[in-house]
Design an enzyme around this catalytic site. Structure first.
Site, PDB file in Angstrom:
ATOM      1  N   ILE A 209      47.645  37.461  39.908  1.00 40.04           N
ATOM      2  CA  ILE A 209      47.641  37.821  41.327  1.00 40.04           C
ATOM      3  C   ILE A 209      46.246  37.580  41.875  1.00 40.04           C
ATOM      4  O   ILE A 209      45.267  38.149  41.390  1.00 40.04           O
ATOM      5  CB  ILE A 209      48.044  39.306  41.517  1.00 40.04           C
ATOM      6  CG1 ILE A 209      49.392  39.596  40.854  1.00 40.04           C
ATOM      7  CG2 ILE A 209      48.028  39.668  42.995  1.00 40.04           C
ATOM      8  CD1 ILE A 209      50.567  38.766  41.366  1.00 40.04           C
ATOM      9  N   GLU A 210      46.162  36.743  42.893  1.00 41.36           N
ATOM     10  CA  GLU A 210      44.911  36.444  43.572  1.00 41.36           C
ATOM     11  C   GLU A 210      44.959  37.121  44.947  1.00 41.36           C
ATOM     12  O   GLU A 210      45.930  36.952  45.680  1.00 41.36           O
ATOM     13  CB  GLU A 210      44.747  34.931  43.728  1.00 41.36           C
ATOM     14  CG  GLU A 210      43.493  34.487  44.416  1.00 41.36           C
ATOM     15  CD  GLU A 210      43.391  32.971  44.519  1.00 41.36           C
ATOM     16  OE1 GLU A 210      42.427  32.491  45.128  1.00 41.36           O
ATOM     17  OE2 GLU A 210      44.298  32.258  44.026  1.00 41.36           O
TER      18      GLU A 210
END
Length: 126
Positions: A119-120
């Site tokens: 997850i960015e």
């Protein structure tokens, strides 16, 4: 021909842990629709949730937890995101770092959800 993304489907091994991460830690809204299906809503998009072994049809050819790499643009400054993640005990695996987003440069941190999807979380720079 294509204008924008409406939703995507995330397959999880543990529904409760997944809901906790996306709702309690990232602040998305839990939505229930259809015959008890669940989704995480944020902005004008949503992530539909499938539980491994109990997917809805039709589904991806090989739905598997942990295969996604998602980038979200934050609604608050990234420094505040970092502070909130740290206060909730969410480890940041990399960042902040500069990246190239779909429409501009972005500043990002990376973390893992309970299924180990990458997850960015980013802010637009400039």
């Amino acid at each position: 021909m294509i204008d924008h993304l409406d939703h995507l489907v995330l397959t999880t091994a543990n529904e409760a842990d997944c809901v906790h991460f996306y709702v309690d830690l990232l602040g998305m809204t839990l939505e229930t629709f259809g015959s008890g299906r669940k989704a995480f809503r944020f902005g004008n998009q949503k992530i539909n949730l499938h539980v491994k072994g109990h997917e809805f049809e039709p589904k991806a050819h090989i739905p598997v937890p942990g295969a996604l790499d998602l980038c979200f643009i934050a609604s608050i400054p990234l420094d505040k995101v970092i502070s909130e993640l740290e206060s909730k005990g969410v480890p940041i695996v990399e960042g902040p770092v500069m990246r190239t987003g779909a429409t501009s440069k972005i500043r990002s941190v990376y973390l893992r959800d309970p299924d180990l999807n990458l997850i960015e979380i980013s802010e637009i720079v400039g």
